[in-house]
Design a protein around this motif. Structure first.
Motif, PDB file in Angstrom:
ATOM      1  N   UNK A 178      77.402 -25.659  19.435  1.00  0.00           N
ATOM      2  CA  UNK A 178      76.506 -24.515  19.232  1.00  0.00           C
ATOM      3  C   UNK A 178      75.106 -24.867  19.720  1.00  0.00           C
ATOM      4  N   UNK A 179      74.275 -23.851  19.930  1.00  0.00           N
ATOM      5  CA  UNK A 179      72.869 -24.087  20.255  1.00  0.00           C
ATOM      6  C   UNK A 179      72.125 -24.544  18.999  1.00  0.00           C
ATOM      7  N   UNK A 180      71.056 -25.272  19.220  1.00  0.00           N
ATOM      8  CA  UNK A 180      70.276 -25.816  18.106  1.00  0.00           C
ATOM      9  C   UNK A 180      69.553 -24.706  17.341  1.00  0.00           C
ATOM     10  N   UNK A 181      69.320 -24.934  16.027  1.00  0.00           N
ATOM     11  CA  UNK A 181      68.547 -23.990  15.219  1.00  0.00           C
ATOM     12  C   UNK A 181      67.059 -24.100  15.567  1.00  0.00           C
ATOM     13  N   UNK A 182      66.233 -23.066  15.260  1.00  0.00           N
ATOM     14  CA  UNK A 182      64.806 -23.121  15.585  1.00  0.00           C
ATOM     15  C   UNK A 182      64.058 -24.107  14.676  1.00  0.00           C
ATOM     16  N   UNK A 183      63.011 -24.725  15.234  1.00  0.00           N
ATOM     17  CA  UNK A 183      62.220 -25.721  14.497  1.00  0.00           C
ATOM     18  C   UNK A 183      60.790 -25.242  14.329  1.00  0.00           C
ATOM     19  N   UNK A 184      60.169 -25.645  13.234  1.00  0.00           N
ATOM     20  CA  UNK A 184      58.765 -25.309  12.936  1.00  0.00           C
ATOM     21  C   UNK A 184      58.073 -26.535  12.376  1.00  0.00           C
ATOM     22  N   UNK A 185      56.741 -26.603  12.594  1.00  0.00           N
ATOM     23  CA  UNK A 185      55.938 -27.620  11.925  1.00  0.00           C
ATOM     24  C   UNK A 185      54.655 -26.965  11.414  1.00  0.00           C
ATOM     25  N   UNK A 186      53.746 -27.746  10.855  1.00  0.00           N
ATOM     26  CA  UNK A 186      52.512 -27.197  10.294  1.00  0.00           C
ATOM     27  C   UNK A 186      51.600 -26.653  11.401  1.00  0.00           C
ATOM     28  N   UNK A 187      50.797 -25.663  11.176  1.00  0.00           N
ATOM     29  CA  UNK A 187      50.527 -24.989   9.897  1.00  0.00           C
ATOM     30  C   UNK A 187      51.576 -23.920   9.545  1.00  0.00           C
ATOM     31  N   UNK A 188      51.649 -23.583   8.274  1.00  0.00           N
ATOM     32  CA  UNK A 188      52.632 -22.611   7.773  1.00  0.00           C
ATOM     33  C   UNK A 188      52.375 -21.213   8.340  1.00  0.00           C
ATOM     34  N   UNK A 189      51.089 -20.941   8.630  1.00  0.00           N
ATOM     35  CA  UNK A 189      50.758 -19.664   9.250  1.00  0.00           C
ATOM     36  C   UNK A 189      49.888 -19.938  10.474  1.00  0.00           C
ATOM     37  N   UNK A 190      50.266 -19.348  11.603  1.00  0.00           N
ATOM     38  CA  UNK A 190      49.532 -19.618  12.848  1.00  0.00           C
ATOM     39  C   UNK A 190      49.438 -18.329  13.666  1.00  0.00           C
ATOM     40  N   UNK A 191      48.208 -17.881  13.893  1.00  0.00           N
ATOM     41  CA  UNK A 191      47.949 -16.670  14.681  1.00  0.00           C
ATOM     42  C   UNK A 191      48.791 -15.489  14.207  1.00  0.00           C
ATOM     43  N   UNK A 224      77.394 -16.593  24.529  1.00  0.00           N
ATOM     44  CA  UNK A 224      78.660 -16.194  23.905  1.00  0.00           C
ATOM     45  C   UNK A 224      79.865 -16.962  24.481  1.00  0.00           C
ATOM     46  N   UNK A 225      79.706 -17.488  25.697  1.00  0.00           N
ATOM     47  CA  UNK A 225      80.792 -18.234  26.315  1.00  0.00           C
ATOM     48  C   UNK A 225      81.142 -19.508  25.528  1.00  0.00           C
ATOM     49  N   UNK A 226      80.203 -19.986  24.679  1.00  0.00           N
ATOM     50  CA  UNK A 226      80.465 -21.210  23.908  1.00  0.00           C
ATOM     51  C   UNK A 226      81.295 -20.945  22.655  1.00  0.00           C
ATOM     52  N   UNK A 227      81.388 -19.671  22.246  1.00  0.00           N
ATOM     53  CA  UNK A 227      82.089 -19.339  21.010  1.00  0.00           C
ATOM     54  C   UNK A 227      83.574 -19.063  21.269  1.00  0.00           C
ATOM     55  N   UNK A 228      84.430 -19.442  20.305  1.00  0.00           N
ATOM     56  CA  UNK A 228      85.855 -19.103  20.451  1.00  0.00           C
ATOM     57  C   UNK A 228      86.011 -17.585  20.341  1.00  0.00           C
ATOM     58  N   UNK A 229      87.023 -17.033  21.003  1.00  0.00           N
ATOM     59  CA  UNK A 229      87.210 -15.556  21.000  1.00  0.00           C
ATOM     60  C   UNK A 229      87.659 -15.034  19.638  1.00  0.00           C
TER      61      UNK A 229
END
Ligand code: 6GU
Length: 229
Positions: A178-191, A224-229
């Motif tokens: 599967x593709x990787x999950x999204x990552x976050x770092x500090x600050x908790x709120x940005x723009x 979607x090509x990576x997922x089983x049908x």
């Protein structure tokens, strides 16, 4: 691991001196040796190509310099190498290919240019070791150099000791299909953009569940090509 690279543009591979792979070379984990194919020519013009038998556009790499350099790299090694020839006509290079090749003691990358390498070179290489023609994907590069570089990086980082924290190799795209999950770092709120609340909850079970869901959602959307049908 020993890696020999054969190319008419050895300077392409100077970048292997920087970053993670450069450090691994310095520490002796990766023994990478780059060879100039033209050093194995014997004419005044250092010719590496000629016109194709049967006609057609473009030039074909001559077999003789390849035979000489493959003999040289194969004979001064302890075991039979795996010869990897980057080619858009090859099998697809995947994370599974990288993992498989990362346990080989000796790889030899043969970088072709022009319309390709005389086919007999592959048959000859097969007498010295295993031969793989490998493609990065369904598009055409001018030669094997950039492809070889990508493969060397993908393979090299899987060699034990190259990446400092082996755990960082586990949770990344393509390791579990599967593709990787999204990552976050500090600050908790940005723009005006906030880190998802669940990642700040401290509930490890919920975090793991959320990440799995993100992996599935992204994979369904982008690949979607990576997922089983
Ligand atoms: Cl491995 N070589 C070339 N020349 N073009 C490519 C490739 C390889 N993979 C995708 N395109």
């Amino acid at each position: 691991m020993r890696i020999d690279v054969v190319s008419i543009f050895p300077e392409f591979f100077d970048v292997l001196e920087v970053s993670l792979l450069g450090k691994a070379r310095g520490r002796g984990i990766l023994d990478i040796r780059v060879h100039d194919l033209r050093a194995h020519t014997h004419d005044r013009h250092r010719t590496v190509d000629d016109t194709p038998y049967g006609g057609g556009a473009g030039m074909v790499m001559k077999p003789e310099p390849w035979g000489d350099v493959l003999d040289e790299v194969a004979t001064d090694a302890a075991s039979r190498p795996i010869f990897v020839f980057p080619s858009p006509a090859g099998e697809r290079f995947t994370q599974a290919t990288a993992r498989e090749l990362s346990s080989a003691p000796h790889l030899v990358f043969g970088c072709g240019r022009y319309e390709g390498i005389d086919e007999r070179v592959f048959a000859y290489a097969a007498t010295l070791g295993d031969v793989r023609l490998v493609s990065l994907g369904d598009y055409v590069l001018n030669g094997g150099e950039v492809a070889a570089m990508a493969m060397i990086e993908a393979i090299g980082r899987l060699v034990p000791g190259v990446v400092g924290n082996p755990e960082s190799l586990v949770e990344e795209s393509h390791e579990d299909g599967l593709l990787e999950y999204p990552s976050y770092t500090k600050p908790a709120s940005w723009r005006g953009y906030d880190v998802p609340e669940i990642l700040r909850s401290g509930d490890h079970g919920k975090v793991a569940q959320w990440r799995r869901g993100q992996q599935l959602e992204r994979t369904r959307e982008r690949r979607p090509d990576l997922l089983p049908d």
